[in-house]
Design a protein around this motif. Structure first.
Motif, PDB file in Angstrom:
ATOM      1  N   ALA A   1      -9.486  -3.139  -5.025  1.00 60.17           N
ATOM      2  CA  ALA A   1      -8.880  -3.203  -3.686  1.00 60.17           C
ATOM      3  C   ALA A   1      -9.951  -3.511  -2.647  1.00 60.17           C
ATOM      4  O   ALA A   1      -9.751  -4.335  -1.739  1.00 60.17           O
ATOM      5  CB  ALA A   1      -8.188  -1.880  -3.366  1.00 60.17           C
TER       6      ALA A   1
ATOM      7  N   LYS B   1      -9.545   1.279  -6.997  1.00 60.46           N
ATOM      8  CA  LYS B   1     -10.105   1.210  -5.640  1.00 60.46           C
ATOM      9  C   LYS B   1     -11.161   0.105  -5.500  1.00 60.46           C
ATOM     10  O   LYS B   1     -11.207  -0.598  -4.486  1.00 60.46           O
ATOM     11  CB  LYS B   1     -10.702   2.574  -5.275  1.00 60.46           C
ATOM     12  CG  LYS B   1     -11.245   2.639  -3.869  1.00 60.46           C
ATOM     13  CD  LYS B   1     -11.712   4.045  -3.517  1.00 60.46           C
ATOM     14  CE  LYS B   1     -12.536   4.036  -2.234  1.00 60.46           C
ATOM     15  NZ  LYS B   1     -13.078   5.380  -1.921  1.00 60.46           N
TER      16      LYS B   1
ATOM     17  N   TRP C   1      -8.270  -5.300   0.501  1.00 59.86           N
ATOM     18  CA  TRP C   1      -6.956  -4.666   0.671  1.00 59.86           C
ATOM     19  C   TRP C   1      -7.053  -3.177   0.946  1.00 59.86           C
ATOM     20  O   TRP C   1      -6.050  -2.524   1.207  1.00 59.86           O
ATOM     21  CB  TRP C   1      -6.083  -4.837  -0.593  1.00 59.86           C
ATOM     22  CG  TRP C   1      -5.727  -6.235  -0.910  1.00 59.86           C
ATOM     23  CD1 TRP C   1      -6.143  -7.366  -0.264  1.00 59.86           C
ATOM     24  CD2 TRP C   1      -4.875  -6.670  -1.981  1.00 59.86           C
ATOM     25  NE1 TRP C   1      -5.606  -8.480  -0.858  1.00 59.86           N
ATOM     26  CE2 TRP C   1      -4.825  -8.076  -1.920  1.00 59.86           C
ATOM     27  CE3 TRP C   1      -4.158  -6.009  -2.978  1.00 59.86           C
ATOM     28  CZ2 TRP C   1      -4.071  -8.836  -2.822  1.00 59.86           C
ATOM     29  CZ3 TRP C   1      -3.407  -6.753  -3.874  1.00 59.86           C
ATOM     30  CH2 TRP C   1      -3.373  -8.161  -3.794  1.00 59.86           C
ATOM     31  N   PHE C   2      -8.270  -2.635   0.812  1.00 56.21           N
ATOM     32  CA  PHE C   2      -8.418  -1.188   0.949  1.00 56.21           C
ATOM     33  C   PHE C   2      -8.193  -0.774   2.401  1.00 56.21           C
ATOM     34  O   PHE C   2      -8.785  -1.321   3.318  1.00 56.21           O
ATOM     35  CB  PHE C   2      -9.818  -0.763   0.486  1.00 56.21           C
ATOM     36  CG  PHE C   2     -10.033   0.710   0.588  1.00 56.21           C
ATOM     37  CD1 PHE C   2      -9.479   1.570  -0.347  1.00 56.21           C
ATOM     38  CD2 PHE C   2     -10.767   1.251   1.634  1.00 56.21           C
ATOM     39  CE1 PHE C   2      -9.661   2.941  -0.239  1.00 56.21           C
ATOM     40  CE2 PHE C   2     -10.953   2.620   1.741  1.00 56.21           C
ATOM     41  CZ  PHE C   2     -10.398   3.468   0.799  1.00 56.21           C
ATOM     42  N   GLU C   3      -7.304   0.219   2.589  1.00 58.41           N
ATOM     43  CA  GLU C   3      -6.991   0.682   3.937  1.00 58.41           C
ATOM     44  C   GLU C   3      -6.999   2.206   3.953  1.00 58.41           C
ATOM     45  O   GLU C   3      -6.814   2.834   2.913  1.00 58.41           O
ATOM     46  CB  GLU C   3      -5.567   0.244   4.339  1.00 58.41           C
ATOM     47  CG  GLU C   3      -5.367  -1.254   4.392  1.00 58.41           C
ATOM     48  CD  GLU C   3      -3.927  -1.624   4.765  1.00 58.41           C
ATOM     49  OE1 GLU C   3      -3.055  -0.745   4.796  1.00 58.41           O
ATOM     50  OE2 GLU C   3      -3.697  -2.810   5.042  1.00 58.41           O
TER      51      GLU C   3
ATOM     52  N   THR D   1       0.852  -1.186   0.000  1.00 64.56           N
ATOM     53  CA  THR D   1       0.000   0.000   0.000  1.00 64.56           C
ATOM     54  C   THR D   1       0.886   1.234   0.000  1.00 64.56           C
ATOM     55  O   THR D   1       2.055   1.173   0.388  1.00 64.56           O
ATOM     56  CB  THR D   1      -0.919   0.071   1.246  1.00 64.56           C
ATOM     57  OG1 THR D   1      -0.119  -0.004   2.425  1.00 64.56           O
ATOM     58  CG2 THR D   1      -1.971  -1.029   1.241  1.00 64.56           C
ATOM     59  N   ARG D   2       0.314   2.338  -0.459  1.00 64.79           N
ATOM     60  CA  ARG D   2       1.057   3.587  -0.479  1.00 64.79           C
ATOM     61  C   ARG D   2       0.079   4.744  -0.298  1.00 64.79           C
ATOM     62  O   ARG D   2      -0.985   4.743  -0.917  1.00 64.79           O
ATOM     63  CB  ARG D   2       1.789   3.701  -1.835  1.00 64.79           C
ATOM     64  CG  ARG D   2       2.547   4.990  -2.005  1.00 64.79           C
ATOM     65  CD  ARG D   2       3.531   4.997  -3.151  1.00 64.79           C
ATOM     66  NE  ARG D   2       4.483   6.070  -2.858  1.00 64.79           N
ATOM     67  CZ  ARG D   2       5.561   6.360  -3.556  1.00 64.79           C
ATOM     68  NH1 ARG D   2       5.851   5.649  -4.630  1.00 64.79           N
ATOM     69  NH2 ARG D   2       6.362   7.336  -3.193  1.00 64.79           N
TER      70      ARG D   2
ATOM     71  N   GLU E   1      -0.566  -1.105  -9.340  1.00 67.14           N
ATOM     72  CA  GLU E   1      -1.658  -0.484  -8.572  1.00 67.14           C
ATOM     73  C   GLU E   1      -3.042  -0.933  -9.042  1.00 67.14           C
ATOM     74  O   GLU E   1      -3.325  -0.974 -10.243  1.00 67.14           O
ATOM     75  CB  GLU E   1      -1.547   1.042  -8.673  1.00 67.14           C
ATOM     76  CG  GLU E   1      -2.613   1.745  -7.857  1.00 67.14           C
ATOM     77  CD  GLU E   1      -2.381   3.258  -7.744  1.00 67.14           C
ATOM     78  OE1 GLU E   1      -1.340   3.755  -8.217  1.00 67.14           O
ATOM     79  OE2 GLU E   1      -3.261   3.925  -7.166  1.00 67.14           O
TER      80      GLU E   1
ATOM     81  N   GLU F   1      -6.800   7.787   2.173  1.00 66.69           N
ATOM     82  CA  GLU F   1      -6.968   6.466   1.556  1.00 66.69           C
ATOM     83  C   GLU F   1      -5.616   5.937   1.093  1.00 66.69           C
ATOM     84  O   GLU F   1      -4.829   6.672   0.497  1.00 66.69           O
ATOM     85  CB  GLU F   1      -7.902   6.565   0.345  1.00 66.69           C
ATOM     86  CG  GLU F   1      -9.312   6.944   0.747  1.00 66.69           C
ATOM     87  CD  GLU F   1     -10.316   6.874  -0.401  1.00 66.69           C
ATOM     88  OE1 GLU F   1      -9.898   6.589  -1.554  1.00 66.69           O
ATOM     89  OE2 GLU F   1     -11.505   7.091  -0.139  1.00 66.69           O
ATOM     90  N   ARG F   2      -5.346   4.677   1.363  1.00 68.35           N
ATOM     91  CA  ARG F   2      -4.120   4.063   0.863  1.00 68.35           C
ATOM     92  C   ARG F   2      -4.406   3.409  -0.485  1.00 68.35           C
ATOM     93  O   ARG F   2      -5.424   2.747  -0.649  1.00 68.35           O
ATOM     94  CB  ARG F   2      -3.620   2.993   1.838  1.00 68.35           C
ATOM     95  CG  ARG F   2      -3.102   3.571   3.140  1.00 68.35           C
ATOM     96  CD  ARG F   2      -2.597   2.474   4.077  1.00 68.35           C
ATOM     97  NE  ARG F   2      -2.169   3.045   5.348  1.00 68.35           N
ATOM     98  CZ  ARG F   2      -2.130   2.391   6.493  1.00 68.35           C
ATOM     99  NH1 ARG F   2      -2.494   1.114   6.549  1.00 68.35           N
ATOM    100  NH2 ARG F   2      -1.726   2.984   7.597  1.00 68.35           N
ATOM    101  N   ARG F   3      -3.485   3.603  -1.427  1.00 74.02           N
ATOM    102  CA  ARG F   3      -3.577   2.880  -2.701  1.00 74.02           C
ATOM    103  C   ARG F   3      -2.998   1.487  -2.464  1.00 74.02           C
ATOM    104  O   ARG F   3      -2.192   1.300  -1.558  1.00 74.02           O
ATOM    105  CB  ARG F   3      -2.749   3.625  -3.757  1.00 74.02           C
ATOM    106  CG  ARG F   3      -3.279   5.053  -4.010  1.00 74.02           C
ATOM    107  CD  ARG F   3      -2.159   6.057  -4.236  1.00 74.02           C
ATOM    108  NE  ARG F   3      -1.341   5.690  -5.377  1.00 74.02           N
ATOM    109  CZ  ARG F   3      -0.120   6.171  -5.619  1.00 74.02           C
ATOM    110  NH1 ARG F   3       0.442   7.029  -4.789  1.00 74.02           N
ATOM    111  NH2 ARG F   3       0.550   5.772  -6.663  1.00 74.02           N
ATOM    112  N   SER F   4      -3.365   0.504  -3.288  1.00 78.01           N
ATOM    113  CA  SER F   4      -2.826  -0.838  -3.043  1.00 78.01           C
ATOM    114  C   SER F   4      -2.432  -1.567  -4.321  1.00 78.01           C
ATOM    115  O   SER F   4      -2.875  -1.208  -5.425  1.00 78.01           O
ATOM    116  CB  SER F   4      -3.811  -1.673  -2.227  1.00 78.01           C
ATOM    117  OG  SER F   4      -5.008  -1.839  -2.932  1.00 78.01           O
TER     118      SER F   4
END
Ligand code: IMP
Ligand code: MG
Length: 335
Positions: free
Chosen positions: A238, A235, A243-245, A222-223, A232, A253-256
């Motif tokens: 994810a 959303k 995986w969405f965080e 994640t980033r 990537e 929002e974190r990208r994953s």
């Protein structure tokens, strides 16, 4: 152990807080030295409570552990005092005399900068501007601050004495190698080097004193903020995969993306990693939830772990299977 450096192999948020809290109890850590600053949040779940630590070392859950903040760190005074209160560690936490101070003005500068906040996508906590001030040799130091007087100590001396006396010492890195000012993806990086060597330097411990470099990877990447994230996912995907965080520190929002073996190999090389901790395997393979032995893992999960070991040449010794400190498969004793 006796001296282990722990750091992140991706973009931070790999779950270092969880791994450190496990080691604090399991290995009965004597000393834990935190580095970095308030841009990072280390999440610790313990006895049903969730702590998001920006200043206090994540090993605090072991009441016998001496907690230190190294000279390379930037101290946010109100955040430090608040966390000391919340974690009740007043009598066992120390700050190096020469750690520098991060002030409200630094956060204002960070947020007002179109480059830092807009392009790089900083946390807005002011860490970059505080480091700039330190480099200009005009930063306030911990020893100049009246409220910090009860906590002041020589962290390098305490850490080295502990190592020399065979005590168990953990150097707590923050963020991840790919956010390193030197080794990450500039300009989308933080204001400091985040490699294992830099963590030793911030704590004041030389490379010959370190026995282990434990690098933490999450089972997916994640980033937050700007910059490339290979593979990537959109959303929606994810979310579908679980995986969405959102960021512990800023709520962003974190990208994953899926686990990237090339990045893992680079992280292992630059950090000189001797052991890997892999977190959130239960998010990738829900059947792994709360398992405590390797044998019980589903075949797919074992294959994933084997592939990481084969590609990096480093053993995966700790495997996270849930948020609580003790949700861990510890292969140091099982393999
Ligand atoms: P800064 O460290 O606040 O200057 O932010 C620089 C970059 O590092 C931005 O992309 C942030 O989102 C990222 N960053 C900083 N600290 C952390 C962290 O603890 N976890 C994840 N990303 C971080
Ligand atoms: Mg974090």
């Amino acid at each position: 152990m006796p001296c282990t450096v722990i750091n992140g192999g991706f973009w931070g948020d790999e779950g270092k807080g969880k791994i450190i809290s496990y080691l604090a109890l399991k290995d009965q850590l004597d000393v834990c030295v935190r580095t970095g600053s308030v841009n990072a949040a280390h999440t610790v779940w313990f006895q049903g409570n969730c702590y998001k630590l920006h200043m206090v070392p994540a090993a605090f859950i072991n009441e016998k552990c001496r907690l230190l903040i190294g000279t390379g760190a930037n101290i946010h005074i109100p955040q430090f005092l608040k966390e000391v209160e919340e974690t009740s560690v007043k009598n066992r936490i120390g700050i190096d005399y020469q750690a520098s101070i991060i002030e409200e003005k630094h956060s204002i500068q960070d947020k007002a900068s179109a480059h830092l906040k807009g392009v790089v996508g900083t946390t807005g906590r002011g860490v970059g501007p505080a480091i700039e001030e330190r480099v200009r040799r005009s930063a306030k130091l911990a020893k100049d601050i009246p409220e910090l007087q009860p906590y002041l100590t020589d962290v390098a001396k305490e850490a080295n004495d502990a190592i020399d006396n065979g005590k168990k010492v953990l150097l707590e890195g923050t963020q991840g190698l790919m956010l390193s000012l030197f080794h990450g993806t500039p300009p989308y990086v933080t204001g400091r080097d985040t490699s294992a060597s830099a963590i030793c330097s911030e704590a004041g411990v030389g490379p010959t004193k370190v026995d282990n470099v434990l690098t933490v990877f999450k089972a997916f990447m994640t980033r937050v903020g700007g910059g490339p994230l290979p593979g990537e996912l959109p959303k929606e995907e994810a979310l579908k995969r679980g995986w969405f965080e959102t960021a512990a520190g800023t709520g962003r929002e974190r990208r994953s993306a899926p686990f990237n073996f090339e990045i893992a190999k680079k992280a292992v090389m630059i950090n000189g990693t001797t052991q890997i901790a892999l977190t959130k395997l239960d998010i990738l393979h829900p059947q792994c939830k709360s398992l405590r032995t390797y044998q019980e893992l589903p075949e797919e999960a074992k294959q994933f772990i084997n592939k990481i070991e084969k590609q990096t040449g480093v053993p995966v010794v700790l495997i996270g299977t849930g948020p609580e400190a003790l949700d861990i498969i510890d292969r140091r004793e099982q393999s």
